[in-house]
Design a protein around this motif. Structure first.
Motif, PDB file in Angstrom:
ATOM      1  N   ILE A   1      -8.184  46.329 -27.016  1.00 46.97           N
ATOM      2  CA  ILE A   1      -7.440  47.534 -27.365  1.00 46.97           C
ATOM      3  C   ILE A   1      -7.952  48.096 -28.687  1.00 46.97           C
TER       4      ILE A   1
ATOM      5  N   LEU B   1      -2.634  51.400 -25.950  1.00 47.40           N
ATOM      6  CA  LEU B   1      -2.796  50.844 -24.621  1.00 47.40           C
ATOM      7  C   LEU B   1      -3.184  51.927 -23.621  1.00 47.40           C
TER       8      LEU B   1
ATOM      9  N   ASN C   1      -1.532  46.309 -20.023  1.00 45.66           N
ATOM     10  CA  ASN C   1      -2.546  47.248 -20.488  1.00 45.66           C
ATOM     11  C   ASN C   1      -3.466  47.568 -19.320  1.00 45.66           C
TER      12      ASN C   1
END
Length: 555
Positions: free
Chosen positions: A244, A265, A427
């Motif tokens: 991320i 995300l 995610n």
């Protein structure tokens, strides 16, 4: 954020000695080595709750191990020596090796115990390293009698300016040849948009950051692999989901520490019909995660902490969640209770030399009123719990480390009411924490052994039991037992669900891994995976997968 930057500006103007502050990647074996030394009682204060750590921090631990060298085994001493070379603590660096000595002395150079960089530059205030990314994986599936080869090539640039500014940039592009379905056994390929959405046989990856560190403060902005949690299966951030983009801050003062992360995300895109273009338009809705942890280390053997996490989506950044000095649950209620919040407690205790015990409990929701009427199995009390036991020398033979992990994810934990997966703990469809759906129990064992400084052997076993939701033959949901992160509780579902209720799925995994560093920075690896699936006593399936790996990596 302005206050944090101002504090750094004051600090970096102070003169001090040069040290490296770029990170050592979170999946590097140096952390396993430090864990061996920590459990054994060689180094003090080591905590792997949040990884990665900077080279500066790791160097301090290695220097402590050097001072206690008489307590190390022969293999541990040799591995310490090798890590000091890789961290450039010995001064043995070959600059621009592929241009200065090629081709006449290349064979002699490759045999030297020196860090081998494509290009390196070092003076009193600046370190710069440039290295290629070279990795070739060969995967064979016995059950499908099929193979795939993954060749990944690229480069990375990293270094440190003065003693406060670190930077890193990497980019690679891979090519797959063979069976595409076998290639997807590899995590990077499986999560590659290029490979899966375009249909071509390429996969790419990039990471990069800049990092400020001075004294007890650290600030980082970028993209890299973060691990956050205890034991084998990290409850907060594991290596299961894609990397991320984030802002990360850490500070320590005496026995207290603070870690904070705000991350960006990805949600699966949604499509809307455009009447002018007469086609669907792809839209990306925002989704974010924020974590903070206050840790307390009253002694070298004991540490514990309180963490809070928030997932929010479909709106711009919230300043409240960019504030590491704020209680997220109260903040989100003041914002009309739109978000998914968690609170967690963790502890780690080295009982004796060679034995470490840790545990984490992460509450997705807790309602004391319903506990008295419906018990801990209520939909209003959802939590994940983990305990971990690590055993090393002197309770086990030298160079051996055994880790046992037990994880329970209660029904509905990590799921949340919302549009799609906007507020679930995911995610881009992948679990951010352990690779488990809600309503699961996992027992894991890992055993590692340093055969010699060049060969590390590891083996693992995982038993996963999962209570899955019940569907009819048409795929319609018949009974929700909280076994799917994308299926939240609805009116009519039972308010109280027992763990592993529903259809019981059992997965067993056995793995064996051997890695051989035949020349400093050059690795050969072998891996074998056996996986069996059993669904409620029938529908059995087995996999036998073999991996061969060649890669170049200094650290």
């Amino acid at each position: 954020m302005k206050l944090i930057f101002f504090l750094f500006l004051l600090l970096i103007l102070q003169p001090s000695n040069f040290c490296q502050v770029e990170n050592v990647p979170a999946d590097n074996y140096v952390y396993d080595y430090l864990k061996v030394l920590s459990v054994k009682g060689i180094i003090t204060g080591y905590d792997d709750m949040v990884l990665p750590l900077s080279k500066k921090t790791i160097t301090n631990y290695l220097e402590e191990a050097e001072r206690k060298k008489n307590l190390l085994s022969d293999n541990e001493k040799e591995l310490l020596k090798k890590l000091k070379i890789k961290l450039d603590l010995t001064g043995k660096v070959d600059n621009a090796v592929f241009t200065d000595v090629f081709p006449s002395d290349m064979s002699l150079l490759l045999g030297k115990d020196k860090a081998k960089y494509f290009y390196s530059y070092k003076d009193s205030s600046l370190n710069i390293y440039i290295n290629p990314i070279i990795e070739d994986k060969f995967i064979y599936s016995k059950d499908k009698n099929s193979t795939s080869n993954l060749l990944d090539l690229g480069g990375k640039l990293y270094g440190t300016y003065s003693d406060w500014f670190g930077f890193y940039l990497s980019a690679s592009n891979g090519f797959e040849s063979g069976d595409r379905s076998i290639a997807e056994l590899d995590q990077q390929v499986n999560q590659s948009f290029t490979f899966n959405n375009t249909g071509i046989n390429y996969f790419d990856h990039t990471e990069g950051y800049f990092r400020l560190e001075k004294g007890k403060l650290g600030l980082e902005i970028g993209r890299e692999r973060i691990l956050w949690g205890r034991g084998i299966n990290k409850l907060f951030i594991s290596n299961n989901a894609p990397v991320i983009d984030f802002i990360k801050f850490n500070a320590s003062l005496g026995i207290f520490s603070l870690d904070f992360l705000h991350g960006w995300l990805v949600q699966p895109p949604n499509y809307t019909w455009d009447t002018i273009l007469s086609s669907y338009v792809k839209n990306k809705n925002p989704k974010y995660i924020a974590l903070s942890r206050i840790g307390v280390n009253p002694s070298n053997n004991l540490s514990f902490g309180i963490s809070q996490t928030i997932i929010y989506a479909n709106r711009p950044l919230e300043l409240a969640y960019l504030n590491p000095f704020l209680f997220f649950e109260s903040a989100q209620r003041s914002l009309n209770d739109l978000d998914n919040s968690f609170i967690a407690f963790d502890a780690k205790y080295r009982v004796i030399n060679g034995l470490e015990l840790s545990s984490v409990i992460n509450f997705d929701d807790i309602d004391f009123k319903t506990i008295s009427t419906e018990g801990f199995g209520s939909i209003q009390t959802r939590y994940a719990w983990q305990t971990n036991l690590i055993i090393g020398n002197p309770l086990l033979p030298e160079n051996t480390l055994l880790s046992l992990d037990y994880v329970i994810l209660r029904p509905y934990v990590f799921s949340h009411f919302g549009i799609g997966e906007s507020l679930s703990y995911t995610n881009n469809g992948y679990m951010i924490g352990p690779n488990l759906q809600p309503n699961s129990i996992e027992f894991s064992i890992r055993l590692s052994y340093i055969l010699n400084p060049d060969i590390i052997i590891s083996a693992g076993f995982d038993n996963i039991r999962h209570g899955s939701n019940i569907y009819d033959t048409n795929g319609n949901l018949v009974r929700n037992v909280g076994g799917d992160v994308s299926q939240y509780y609805k009116i009519g579902d039972s308010r109280r669900t027992n763990i592993l209720d529903g259809i019981l799925d059992v997965t067993n995994k056995i793995s064996f891994n051997l890695e051989y560093e035949f020349i400093l920075g050059f690795y050969l690896g072998f891996q074998y995976d056996y996986i069996s699936f059993n669904k409620s006593g029938f529908d059995n399936k087995q996999e036998n997968n073999f991996w061969g790996v060649f890669r170049y990596n200094i650290l």
